[in-house]
Write a protein that holds these residues in place. Sequence first.
Motif, PDB file in Angstrom:
ATOM      1  N   UNK A   1       0.837  -1.211   0.000  1.00 50.85           N
ATOM      2  CA  UNK A   1       0.000   0.000   0.000  1.00 50.85           C
ATOM      3  C   UNK A   1       0.867   1.254   0.000  1.00 50.85           C
ATOM      4  N   UNK A   2       1.952   1.165   0.871  1.00 48.25           N
ATOM      5  CA  UNK A   2       2.871   2.313   0.943  1.00 48.25           C
ATOM      6  C   UNK A   2       3.495   2.581  -0.424  1.00 48.25           C
ATOM      7  N   UNK A   3       3.928   1.452  -1.057  1.00 44.13           N
ATOM      8  CA  UNK A   3       4.546   1.602  -2.377  1.00 44.13           C
ATOM      9  C   UNK A   3       3.572   2.273  -3.353  1.00 44.13           C
ATOM     10  N   UNK A   4       2.314   1.776  -3.275  1.00 41.47           N
ATOM     11  CA  UNK A   4       1.284   2.358  -4.149  1.00 41.47           C
ATOM     12  C   UNK A   4       1.111   3.837  -3.855  1.00 41.47           C
ATOM     13  N   UNK A   5       1.076   4.118  -2.544  1.00 40.03           N
ATOM     14  CA  UNK A   5       0.842   5.499  -2.113  1.00 40.03           C
ATOM     15  C   UNK A   5       1.972   6.413  -2.563  1.00 40.03           C
ATOM     16  N   UNK A   6       3.204   5.881  -2.347  1.00 37.36           N
ATOM     17  CA  UNK A   6       4.373   6.683  -2.742  1.00 37.36           C
ATOM     18  C   UNK A   6       4.340   6.937  -4.257  1.00 37.36           C
ATOM     19  N   UNK A   7       3.988   5.872  -4.952  1.00 36.40           N
ATOM     20  CA  UNK A   7       3.922   6.018  -6.418  1.00 36.40           C
ATOM     21  C   UNK A   7       2.830   7.016  -6.824  1.00 36.40           C
ATOM     22  N   UNK A   8       1.680   6.872  -6.113  1.00 34.54           N
ATOM     23  CA  UNK A   8       0.573   7.805  -6.405  1.00 34.54           C
ATOM     24  C   UNK A   8       0.986   9.235  -6.084  1.00 34.54           C
TER      25      UNK A   8
ATOM     26  N   UNK B   1      24.789   8.744  -0.967  1.00 38.38           N
ATOM     27  CA  UNK B   1      23.963   8.087   0.070  1.00 38.38           C
ATOM     28  C   UNK B   1      23.361   6.819  -0.503  1.00 38.38           C
ATOM     29  N   UNK B   2      22.913   5.940   0.462  1.00 36.91           N
ATOM     30  CA  UNK B   2      22.229   4.715  -0.003  1.00 36.91           C
ATOM     31  C   UNK B   2      20.748   5.019  -0.095  1.00 36.91           C
ATOM     32  N   UNK B   3      20.205   4.926  -1.306  1.00 36.96           N
ATOM     33  CA  UNK B   3      18.787   5.268  -1.499  1.00 36.96           C
ATOM     34  C   UNK B   3      18.316   4.741  -2.845  1.00 36.96           C
ATOM     35  N   UNK B   4      16.979   4.819  -3.047  1.00 37.43           N
ATOM     36  CA  UNK B   4      16.462   4.535  -4.386  1.00 37.43           C
ATOM     37  C   UNK B   4      16.480   5.851  -5.138  1.00 37.43           C
ATOM     38  N   UNK B   5      17.140   5.950  -6.266  1.00 36.92           N
ATOM     39  CA  UNK B   5      17.320   7.250  -6.939  1.00 36.92           C
ATOM     40  C   UNK B   5      15.991   7.950  -7.263  1.00 36.92           C
ATOM     41  N   UNK B   6      15.007   7.173  -7.729  1.00 32.65           N
ATOM     42  CA  UNK B   6      13.745   7.809  -8.144  1.00 32.65           C
ATOM     43  C   UNK B   6      13.013   8.381  -6.942  1.00 32.65           C
ATOM     44  N   UNK B   7      12.989   7.567  -5.809  1.00 30.91           N
ATOM     45  CA  UNK B   7      12.263   8.044  -4.624  1.00 30.91           C
ATOM     46  C   UNK B   7      12.985   9.239  -3.998  1.00 30.91           C
ATOM     47  N   UNK B   8      14.336   9.184  -4.024  1.00 33.24           N
ATOM     48  CA  UNK B   8      15.078  10.332  -3.490  1.00 33.24           C
ATOM     49  C   UNK B   8      14.753  11.584  -4.314  1.00 33.24           C
ATOM     50  N   UNK B   9      14.673  11.389  -5.604  1.00 36.09           N
ATOM     51  CA  UNK B   9      14.352  12.514  -6.496  1.00 36.09           C
ATOM     52  C   UNK B   9      12.930  13.017  -6.203  1.00 36.09           C
ATOM     53  N   UNK B  10      12.026  12.048  -5.874  1.00 37.28           N
ATOM     54  CA  UNK B  10      10.646  12.418  -5.529  1.00 37.28           C
ATOM     55  C   UNK B  10      10.636  13.325  -4.304  1.00 37.28           C
ATOM     56  N   UNK B  11      11.448  12.920  -3.260  1.00 43.92           N
ATOM     57  CA  UNK B  11      11.522  13.708  -2.025  1.00 43.92           C
ATOM     58  C   UNK B  11      12.024  15.118  -2.346  1.00 43.92           C
ATOM     59  N   UNK B  12      13.154  15.180  -3.111  1.00 38.99           N
ATOM     60  CA  UNK B  12      13.738  16.493  -3.412  1.00 38.99           C
ATOM     61  C   UNK B  12      12.774  17.342  -4.236  1.00 38.99           C
ATOM     62  N   UNK B  13      12.024  16.703  -5.144  1.00 34.90           N
ATOM     63  CA  UNK B  13      11.044  17.424  -5.956  1.00 34.90           C
ATOM     64  C   UNK B  13       9.973  18.048  -5.064  1.00 34.90           C
TER      65      UNK B  13
END
Length: 615
Positions: free
Chosen positions: A382-389, A502-514
């Motif tokens: 659900x979290x993954x879905x939510x993050x993606x959404x 840093x250790x991270x998922x590049x797309x999600x990190x980019x999502x946070x920075x965005x």
Amino acid sequence: MRAPRPPASTSSRWTGRPRALLRSLWLGRWALAAIALGVTLAAFAVSLEASTQQTRREAVRRLVIAEAVLRAAVDRYQYLPTVLALDRQVHDFLADVEAPDRIAAVNEKFEAIARASQVAAIYILDADGLTRGASNWNEPLTYVGRSYAYRPYFLDARAKGAARYFGVGTTTSLPGLFIGKAVPGPDGGVAGVVVVKVDLEGLQGEWRQAGERILVSDAAGVVFLASEPEWKYRPLRPLTETDAARIRNARQYGDSDLRPLAGSDFASGPVWLPAGPDMVRGVVEHVGMADLGWTIWYLAETGPALRQALLIALASGIACLAVIFGLAAANQRRRRLRSERAMRLGLERRVAARTRDLSAANDRLRGEIAERERATVALRATQDELIHAGRLAALGQISTAISHEINQPLAALRTFLSSTAVFHERGDAATVARNLERMTQVTQRITEIIRHLKAFARKTGPEHREAVGLRAAAESALDLVQARIRGEGVAVCCTIPPEAQVRAEPVRLEQVLLNLMVNALDAMREVSERRLELTAAREGDSCWRLSVADSGGGIAEKHMAQVFDPFFTTKTAGEGLGLGLSLSSLIVRDFGGSLAAANAADGAVLSLVLPAAEG
Ligand code: ADP
């Protein structure tokens, strides 16, 4: 208020079973003691009776031997007076008792025979009882010349032909057995009496030495032979007047006062007799010597039997006590074992019940864990879905800027196309070639933007975690909001060292920075001086801190505690969903880092702390 109930259970506990138990225990002890005492007494009685019987049997056995010995001693010389009564010399002597040569011959003969046969004396009385010759003719206390006419052995022998008589010698005061034999005269009457005196004193010494207590009494009951000297010449029962007179007249026992020896009946029951300084207690057995009129008594001491009975009783008592104690100990042990077994069984039952409870709880726990794991997986999904959404929503938020970003090169492309057509008609091949070059670059830019958007919109998960350069991530995010930055005249200052990884998922990190950049741009909409600063620095040994600061006036203090709550937004409907910071915080926590908000001089500072990817 009601008074509290008295502790009835306590008192009844002590007045109830335990007291009865104690009482029964004490009663039991008394009963056991009584049993032990009873056994001891019974053992004493039985063993005393048995020992006494044994003593009596032994006494009878000894008595038989003593009688045989006495009989042998008496009978040994029985023949001697008879032989002498037949002797010619004796007959001749009695025919003329005054003839000196005959006197001398008889005296010497008697002396020789007495010495040879070891009798006390041999003498001869004439028909009147006067001693005419004797073996002790030459001794000071000789019988010769003395009259023994009153002595029973003379009277009986003269009357009946023979006599046996025990008495104390009136001349010598020595006791002895007098055996008399009448010597017939030529006229058929009694010419005289030959007497042999046998000394039985030696027997008494033998009895004493053997430790045997023997008495011999005459027909009147007077003891005349005894192993103890003090028992002699004393009647066993009170004498009749006649007997007393007869004994005194015959001077049978010399000058003895004839004091009775035993107070009670000697023949029955236990007797006490003085023996030296002590008293001897015992049972007596007797046997009669009818021809002599004597009774021989054997006194068997009962002291040893008593001691033996006491010892046996004591041993029985101790054995009984030992048995009782043994039984009690065995009983106690059995009770202890039983209670231990009951305790063990109880314990085992409790352990089994606990084990059942534990395994049930374990099963429950396992089920709950499985449920939790399922829930976690579902939550994760659900979290993954939510993050993606959320990411798609962020894209939606910047869609205007993105379409502007794509429209710009498209417009340029259109411009290049129309100008290129003109230059082609003019035949300006060089400018056409330059324009074509530029058009290619513009289409590349469009391709790049679309590729970036596609990559950004794709679904990602924890498996995509890798070492990510903070600068590259920040530039990617800046690229997405490039149109707004340019359009709104924001001064961007990015000071991120290239080694910040840093250790991270590049797309999600980019999502946070965005999210952070969009929020910063939104906040700076109303201000004139728009500044966006991105800085990164080491945080401790193992992390990097990336701060996104703006000059948008900061977060109102009252909202500070809520900005990370889901659906909290101060923006108008359609502008914001209130999910950006809460999802960013979730993503950063998932990376093992943290996200915090603070206010600086003229704007907000959102700081990310992420674990460094070393090497
Ligand atoms: P949204 O952006 O959709 O409102 P967010 O969760 O991203 O949702 O932000 C929540 C709220 O936090 C914003 O509505 C805003 O009030 C506040 N906020 C976030 N970033 C900033 C910032 N840089 N400056 C001022 N306020 C901010």
